[in-house]
Design a protein around this motif. Structure first.
Motif, PDB file in Angstrom:
ATOM      1  N   ALA A 336       0.837  -1.207   0.000  1.00 41.19           N
ATOM      2  CA  ALA A 336       0.000   0.000   0.000  1.00 41.19           C
ATOM      3  C   ALA A 336       0.870   1.253   0.000  1.00 41.19           C
ATOM      4  O   ALA A 336       0.553   2.253  -0.666  1.00 41.19           O
ATOM      5  CB  ALA A 336      -0.935  -0.007   1.205  1.00 41.19           C
ATOM      6  N   ALA A 337       1.986   1.210   0.736  1.00 37.75           N
ATOM      7  CA  ALA A 337       2.890   2.359   0.777  1.00 37.75           C
ATOM      8  C   ALA A 337       3.455   2.656  -0.602  1.00 37.75           C
ATOM      9  O   ALA A 337       3.666   3.823  -0.962  1.00 37.75           O
ATOM     10  CB  ALA A 337       4.018   2.101   1.767  1.00 37.75           C
ATOM     11  N   ALA A 338       3.720   1.581  -1.379  1.00 42.30           N
ATOM     12  CA  ALA A 338       4.248   1.780  -2.743  1.00 42.30           C
ATOM     13  C   ALA A 338       3.261   2.578  -3.586  1.00 42.30           C
ATOM     14  O   ALA A 338       3.651   3.335  -4.494  1.00 42.30           O
ATOM     15  CB  ALA A 338       4.532   0.430  -3.396  1.00 42.30           C
ATOM     16  N   LEU A 345       0.426   1.098   7.750  1.00 42.73           N
ATOM     17  CA  LEU A 345       1.680   0.910   8.476  1.00 42.73           C
ATOM     18  C   LEU A 345       1.430   0.695   9.972  1.00 42.73           C
ATOM     19  O   LEU A 345       2.116  -0.108  10.613  1.00 42.73           O
ATOM     20  CB  LEU A 345       2.591   2.131   8.269  1.00 42.73           C
ATOM     21  CG  LEU A 345       3.131   2.338   6.849  1.00 42.73           C
ATOM     22  CD1 LEU A 345       3.920   3.651   6.778  1.00 42.73           C
ATOM     23  CD2 LEU A 345       4.010   1.165   6.430  1.00 42.73           C
ATOM     24  N   GLY A 346       0.441   1.406  10.518  1.00 44.50           N
ATOM     25  CA  GLY A 346       0.136   1.272  11.951  1.00 44.50           C
ATOM     26  C   GLY A 346      -0.230  -0.142  12.348  1.00 44.50           C
ATOM     27  O   GLY A 346       0.357  -0.702  13.303  1.00 44.50           O
ATOM     28  N   PRO A 347      -1.199  -0.798  11.652  1.00 48.05           N
ATOM     29  CA  PRO A 347      -1.525  -2.183  12.003  1.00 48.05           C
ATOM     30  C   PRO A 347      -0.332  -3.126  11.872  1.00 48.05           C
ATOM     31  O   PRO A 347      -0.192  -4.068  12.660  1.00 48.05           O
ATOM     32  CB  PRO A 347      -2.642  -2.532  11.006  1.00 48.05           C
ATOM     33  CG  PRO A 347      -3.277  -1.215  10.674  1.00 48.05           C
ATOM     34  CD  PRO A 347      -2.153  -0.228  10.675  1.00 48.05           C
ATOM     35  N   ALA A 348       0.533  -2.892  10.863  1.00 52.43           N
ATOM     36  CA  ALA A 348       1.728  -3.739  10.716  1.00 52.43           C
ATOM     37  C   ALA A 348       2.651  -3.584  11.915  1.00 52.43           C
ATOM     38  O   ALA A 348       3.198  -4.561  12.442  1.00 52.43           O
ATOM     39  CB  ALA A 348       2.461  -3.382   9.420  1.00 52.43           C
ATOM     40  N   ALA A 387       9.679   3.006  -5.043  1.00 56.39           N
ATOM     41  CA  ALA A 387      10.736   2.469  -4.190  1.00 56.39           C
ATOM     42  C   ALA A 387      11.019   3.397  -3.016  1.00 56.39           C
ATOM     43  O   ALA A 387      11.258   2.956  -1.887  1.00 56.39           O
ATOM     44  CB  ALA A 387      12.009   2.237  -5.011  1.00 56.39           C
ATOM     45  N   ALA A 388      10.979   4.697  -3.277  1.00 54.36           N
ATOM     46  CA  ALA A 388      11.216   5.659  -2.205  1.00 54.36           C
ATOM     47  C   ALA A 388      10.112   5.588  -1.154  1.00 54.36           C
ATOM     48  O   ALA A 388      10.375   5.677   0.059  1.00 54.36           O
ATOM     49  CB  ALA A 388      11.311   7.061  -2.785  1.00 54.36           C
ATOM     50  N   ARG A 389       8.855   5.438  -1.632  1.00 56.86           N
ATOM     51  CA  ARG A 389       7.749   5.351  -0.684  1.00 56.86           C
ATOM     52  C   ARG A 389       7.850   4.069   0.154  1.00 56.86           C
ATOM     53  O   ARG A 389       7.565   4.080   1.358  1.00 56.86           O
ATOM     54  CB  ARG A 389       6.419   5.407  -1.430  1.00 56.86           C
ATOM     55  CG  ARG A 389       6.098   6.792  -2.003  1.00 56.86           C
ATOM     56  CD  ARG A 389       4.668   6.880  -2.493  1.00 56.86           C
ATOM     57  NE  ARG A 389       4.444   6.073  -3.698  1.00 56.86           N
ATOM     58  CZ  ARG A 389       4.573   6.505  -4.942  1.00 56.86           C
ATOM     59  NH1 ARG A 389       4.941   7.769  -5.172  1.00 56.86           N
ATOM     60  NH2 ARG A 389       4.329   5.715  -5.980  1.00 56.86           N
ATOM     61  N   VAL A 390       8.257   2.964  -0.467  1.00 59.56           N
ATOM     62  CA  VAL A 390       8.441   1.721   0.299  1.00 59.56           C
ATOM     63  C   VAL A 390       9.577   1.885   1.312  1.00 59.56           C
ATOM     64  O   VAL A 390       9.480   1.457   2.467  1.00 59.56           O
ATOM     65  CB  VAL A 390       8.718   0.538  -0.652  1.00 59.56           C
ATOM     66  CG1 VAL A 390       9.181  -0.690   0.145  1.00 59.56           C
ATOM     67  CG2 VAL A 390       7.464   0.192  -1.441  1.00 59.56           C
TER      68      VAL A 390
END
Length: 716
Positions: A336-338, A345-348, A387-390
């Motif tokens: 999702a971040a990509a 990210l919070g639940p992860a 890639a930067a967002r990941v």
């Protein structure tokens, strides 16, 4: 009042990184069955950390009235005690050991499998041929590890290496030198029975100018937190302590339900963790190769590798499920971040934090970070912005999970600082302050405990409870006679809320046995065995009571005549001063008698000083029997005695008392074959208003001489 619904755990220590973890696990499992836990320490307060087969002096039926069945940890009690439990109809389950001749269910870490895995790893992966062993073979679990070491060597056609006996299972157990290690040539590797032994072994090796792993490989057992922090990192074998506790309680509950439970043993898996001390790259530095269908599956496998060893069944399935949930949440969050969505990210992070909580050490944190980074590196990203967002998502996960771990470490640091403060306050209160009464357990208010009860041993051996203490409102914890089987009282058990444990420790240090201390608190797992608060409290209680008794003895010695035990001159003068002050303030009368023994010197000269001393002691005893409780008799010196008659004035009462004392002292004395007779001259002086001690004593002395002179004239 009795209540046998509790589960009892017998342990050498009721806290610490090893025993405390097992006690905490037993408590959690017992609560799941609706049972409370009574944790009984079988070693004395402040006992040495070395244990071997149980303390033979521990034979008390502690809390038997309240406990339906027991979990007995390794080295807690002797076989004879376990046999008594069976005769009393109380089922027991062993943890960490077996007992020859007793068919009891035994839950064990697979010491053999873990040790064989370590030795086989040294032989197959590192080519070791000469492998030494060090350990405290008197401990049953260490003996199992040594036997497995020998078995693994035989399986590979190798001879046993040098055996270096340890004196105990901790750091101080290693007393051998590098020369001992090298007496048959330098070994390729050293297998230590415990991580604590291995830590000192590494220091001994380094002091000899040898390097690990370059010159010699080393492995340990227990996989303590420090193992992954040493340099080199210590290869070790992890035990499933929580799973062992749960299985033991399950077996005990089945017995309490009337089920016939086979003796076992019930082996739970151990896991060899290779690290740099055995010549391997640490798991936290290089992830093992995992063959899996996709990146998420590999991530799940790596995350599962951080979990403690768990036996097959529901526990293992839950552990795998936790790793799979964390992997799935992380994978979905990074995908999702990509796409520019950071909401997942919070639940992860939450899932990864839960995973870290199962093994909260820096090594686990590093494995999680590397596994997440490896997964992110394998994603098929179409452009640089994705890639930067990941990358930013990975960084966010790492920082959030890292902060969580830092918070845990800070909490541990603050906790230890708090313990140090508590120990200081307890020491000052019990050993230095005189306004704190050790017999009153309210001093437990300085600790995290929520309730406490003390049972002290009387001179005749009977136990008597002092009034109990509780932090929160509720029924009082009463005082009164008790038995060890009924201690602690049911009111203390009822004061424990879910999550708390009732601890019982013998208040005994060295030869001083004062009784028992019970308190309600949570299990302490973050300090070394035997150094947790409940043990410190029992030790300090014992020492404080001893000090109070010693002070009282010294006070009596300073105020008493050593021969007769009567108050000495200074003590009598203090009593007389108080009587004069009562006369001044309240008009209360008092009279002093001055007694001089007639004929004492001829007895002393004719029969010797020993008989003379016996005579003085006999006179003192007769004085005590003649006087009332409020009167005071003292020895002035030599054969002279003083008596303070409280609330007595000149008149018939005084005359009757003087006559009674005179008749009693003049009666014959029998010392062996000798019959002795003496006389006594008694002078009197009234404590009139405005008088002084010196004047009263002088008047009583003068009166005594007048009586003596009158008697002499009468005889003449």
């Amino acid at each position: 009042m009795r209540d046998s619904r509790a589960v009892g755990v017998l342990s050498p220590f009721v806290g610490g990184t090893y025993y405390g973890s097992l006690v905490a696990g037993v408590g959690a499992a017992a609560r799941s069955y609706g049972r409370r836990l009574i944790a009984i320490q079988t070693l004395d307060a402040a006992a040495d950390l070395t244990v071997n087969g149980g303390d033979p002096a521990f034979d008390a039926a502690v809390s038997w009235d309240h406990v339906g069945g027991f979990i007995a940890l390794a080295d807690a009690v002797r076989p004879e005690y376990l046999a008594r439990l069976a005769l009393a109809g109380k089922p027991a389950v062993l943890v960490g050991h077996t007992v020859a001749g007793l068919d009891l269910p035994a839950v064990l870490p697979d010491n053999g499998a873990g040790t064989r895995a370590a030795v086989t790893h040294l032989i197959r992966d590192h080519g070791c041929r000469r492998i030494a062993f060090t350990g405290y073979l008197a401990a049953t679990d260490v003996r199992e590890r040594y036997d497995a070491y020998l078995e693994a060597l035989r399986a590979h056609g190798l001879e046993p290496g040098v055996l270096l006996p340890a004196r105990n299972n901790v750091e101080s157990g290693i007393a051998w030198t590098a020369e001992d290690l090298m007496r048959h040539g330098r070994p390729d590797a050293l297998v230590a029975a415990t991580d604590r032994n291995a830590i000192t072994a590494l220091r001994t090796i380094a002091a000899a100018g040898l390097r690990c792993p370059d010159d010699i490989l080393v492995t340990g057992f227990d996989n303590i937190d420090e193992a992954g922090l040493l340099r080199p990192e210590l290869a070790s074998i992890g035990q499933p302590l929580d799973a062992m506790s749960r299985r033991a309680v399950d077996l005990l509950m089945r017995q309490l339900d009337g089920e016939e439970v086979p003796p076992g043993p019930y082996l739970l898996p151990t896991r060899f963790v290779p690290r740099s001390s055995c010549g391997c790259t640490s798991l936290a530095e290089k992830l093992p190769t995992v063959v899996a269908g996709d990146g998420q599956q590999r991530l799940a496998r790596h995350l599962a590798g951080t979990l403690p060893a768990i036996e097959a069944g529901d526990g293992a399935r839950c552990a795998r499920a936790a790793a799979e949930r964390a992997a799935a949440a992380t994978a979905h969050a990074l995908l999702a971040a990509a796409e520019g969505d950071s909401s997942r990210l919070g639940p992860a992070v939450d899932e990864l934090r839960d995973l870290l909580a199962t093994s909260p050490c820096p090594e686990t944190l590093r494995v999680i970070f590397r596994a997440v980074q490896e997964y992110a590196a394998g994603l098929p990203l179409g452009d640089v912005p994705a890639a930067a967002r990941v990358g930013a998502g990975v960084q966010s996960i790492m920082m959030s999970v890292g902060r969580s771990h830092t918070g845990v470490q800070l909490g541990d640091k603050l906790h230890l600082r708090s313990l140090i403060s508590v120990y200081y306050k307890l020491n000052m209160a019990l050993l230095h302050r005189r306004d704190v009464e050790p017999r009153d357990p309210s001093w437990l208010g300085m600790t995290p405990a929520t309730a406490g009860s003390i049972a002290l041993r009387e001179p005749d051996g009977e136990l008597v409870r002092t009034p109990g203490w509780r932090r929160h409102p509720g029924p009082s914890i009463p005082a009164g006679p008790t038995t060890v089987s009924a201690f602690p009282p049911i009111e203390l058990l009822d004061a424990a809320v879910p999550g708390e444990t009732v601890f019982v420790v013998k208040a005994k240090v060295g030869d001083s046995d004062r009784g028992w201390l019970a308190l309600v608190d949570t299990v302490e797992c973050r300090v070394e065995d035997g150094r947790e608060i409940v043990n410190q409290c029992a030790a300090l209680l014992t020492v404080a009571l001893d000090l109070r008794d010693q002070e009282e003895h010294l006070r009596r010695e300073a105020q008493s005549d050593r021969l007769t035990g009567l108050p000495n001159r200074s003590s009598f003068v203090a009593s007389l001063e108080a009587a004069i002050e009562r006369r001044r303030a309240y008009g209360r009368p008092a009279v002093v008698l001055f007694l001089d023994l007639d004929g004492f010197k001829p007895v002393n000269d004719a029969l010797g000083h020993h008989t003379g001393d016996q005579l003085l002691m006999a006179v003192a005893d007769r004085l005590r029997h003649c006087l009332r409780g409020e009167d005071v008799a003292g020895r002035f010196g030599g054969d002279e005695f003083l008596v303070l008659l409280d609330d007595v004035a000149p008149g018939p009462v005084l005359d009757e008392l003087v006559d009674r004392i005179g008749r009693s002292i003049r009666a014959p004395y029998q010392f062996g074959e000798h019959v002795v007779r003496i006389g006594v001259s008694i002078g009197t002086a009234e404590c009139v208003a405005g008088t002084t001690v010196e004047r009263v004593l002088q008047e009583a002395d003068s009166s005594m001489y007048r009586v003596k002179a009158t008697r002499r004239r009468a005889v003449a």
